[in-house]
Write a protein that holds these residues in place. Structure first.
Motif, mmCIF file in Angstrom:
data_model
loop_
_atom_site.group_PDB
_atom_site.id
_atom_site.type_symbol
_atom_site.label_atom_id
_atom_site.label_comp_id
_atom_site.label_asym_id
_atom_site.label_seq_id
_atom_site.Cartn_x
_atom_site.Cartn_y
_atom_site.Cartn_z
ATOM 1 N N THR A 15 -26.937 12.836 4.074
ATOM 2 C CA THR A 15 -28.149 12.145 4.551
ATOM 3 C C THR A 15 -28.193 10.708 4.044
ATOM 4 N N SER A 64 -27.976 9.156 7.385
ATOM 5 C CA SER A 64 -29.413 9.423 7.613
ATOM 6 C C SER A 64 -29.743 10.802 8.194
ATOM 7 N N LYS A 65 -29.061 11.241 9.243
ATOM 8 C CA LYS A 65 -29.391 12.526 9.856
ATOM 9 C C LYS A 65 -28.136 13.371 10.006
#
Length: 437
Positions: free
Chosen positions: A90, A94-95
């Motif tokens: 993450t 980020s995702k």
């Protein structure tokens, strides 16, 4: 320790595969896909044993991370590693999604080389990993010798979460006390169960290698101070009532020996965002809202519902994002709603009346009334009446936790505790906040 690590998509296709031990074969990949991902019934347990092989898995959106072993390992440690691996991914992209994993294929393998050594977890601090592994690959070849030695000492030294030589024009420290209050209350207003899960999240922009001290109104500390001569009147004047912490966990930067002996939280902070501690309390909880339900059956085809909510905090404070969900029977044909404040709507898909209020001050009350029309049914079984649930956000800690002090010491650089700008914020949110009706 860990024999192998596999990352799957929702179809059961392997995106990342790394085997660390000879006793884990290719058949382990297929066994997890068949028995867990493509299982006829939903697998609820995060640990699955198949042919003397243990599979520990966590799921993030449509991605499965599975650690495989044939040894008798510490399950808590394996899950801690899997959650750390999710945090690291993450921090980099980020995702966690199938597209991001495919786009960062090489990066993930580089991270696994650093994080796991022959199946044993090593350095998993994203701050330290980012110094020499980037989205462009390993940058060590371009660096000069001094910079390389600095990275090496950071990764292998005692303080792996912070590098030396960090400088900021303005030294700032942000501290957030984030709490989730959980409640189950009877229709008569009796508390059946209540507890608060809290986190202390920090963001530090400090130069050098500062030493920080963080103090809260812990019951053991307050009692010790009173024993040494401070009276209860002194603590009352300061407005800091003590709280009893049932259990807590810390970031690796905290000196546990000092906490055990002095109950003081002393640490050298990582640079940027990090979670300093987690805790749980069950005593003397401030319940922000009280829900008073009244349900009356008028014959077999009509229900009258009245719900009153009361705010139990200071009048100067404002609660936000308030949502009350009032369940309705499955055979509901129509609902007429009257509410004093906010907006209320019947959602047939959820079988509930959803009442939303943007803001509500402390020591106030508001109510909603509803007439529910029911379709006649042949079922003799009575409606079970699910509990009324509530969501909200309040600007205080429901556990009563207060930050007593936050001090910064830096001996090498010329700045003191007074030069550091500090920000403290309290946010209380609802967890599972339910009242039976």
């Amino acid at each position: 320790m860990i024999g192998g690590l596999f990352i799957y998509n929702h179809k059961g296709e392997v995106l990342i595969s790394r085997v660390y031990r000879d006793d884990i074969g290719r058949n382990a990949v297929d066994a997890f896909r068949v028995n867990v991902i493509h299982a006829r019934q939903q697998v609820r347990s995060p640990v699955t044993n198949i042919a003397r092989t243990s599979f520990f898995h966590v799921k993030r959106s449509n991605i499965w991370l599975a650690a495989v072993t044939k040894q008798n390992v510490n399950a808590a440690m394996v899950f801690e590693f899997l959650y750390k691996m999710c945090d690291v991914m993450t921090a980099y992209f980020s995702k966690i999604s199938e597209e991001n994993i495919k786009n960062n294929f090489v990066l993930i393998y580089e991270l696994l080389d650093e994080i796991l050594d022959f199946g044993y977890p090593q350095n998993s601090e994203s701050g330290a990993l980012k110094t020499f592994i980037t989205q462009q690959g390993i940058k060590s070849q371009v660096r000069d010798k001094d910079e390389q030695s600095q990275i090496t000492s950071q990764v292998t030294g005692q303080i792996g979460w912070r590098r030396e030589g960090i400088k900021y024009r303005r030294n700032e420290l942000f501290l957030d006390v984030l709490e989730s209050v959980n409640l189950l209350m009877s229709p008569q207003g009796q508390v059946l169960s209540a507890h608060v899960s809290g986190r202390v999240v920090m963001k530090s922009y400090l130069s050098g290698m500062p030493e920080c001290k963080f103090g809260m109104n812990d019951k053991i500390v307050i009692d010790k101070q009173q024993g040494k001569g401070a009276t209860s009147d002194d603590s009352a004047k300061s407005g800091k009532q003590s709280i009893a912490i049932d259990d807590c966990t810390f970031h690796q930067c905290v000196r546990l020996s000092k906490f055990d002996s002095e109950r003081s939280i002393s640490f050298i902070p990582p640079d940027g965002d990090y979670e300093l501690m987690r805790y749980r309390t069950t005593k003397d909880i401030i319940l922000p809202f009280r829900v008073i339900p009244l349900v009356r059956e008028v014959g077999r085809t009509k229900l009258e519902v009245k719900v009153v909510i009361k705010s139990n905090f200071k009048a100067s404070l404002l609660a936000q994002k308030i949502e009350v969900r009032i369940p309705t029977p499955l055979n509901t044909s129509g609902v007429q709603v009257i509410c004093m404040k906010g907006k209320a709507k019947y959602k047939a898909s959820d079988n509930a009346i959803v009442w939303k209020i943007k803001r509500m001050a402390g020591m106030k009350e508001s109510q909603i009334s509803a007439e529910i029309e029911l379709l006649p049914t042949n079922e003799k079984k009575k409606w079970t009446r699910p509990p009324i649930s509530m969501n909200f956000e309040v600007p205080f800690a429901p556990s009563g936790l207060k930050v007593r002090y936050l001090k910064v010491f830096e001996s090498k650089l010329n700045y003191s505790d007074h030069d550091v700008i500090k920000w403290v914020r309290y946010i209380g949110r609802s967890g599972i906040y339910e009242t039976r009706c």
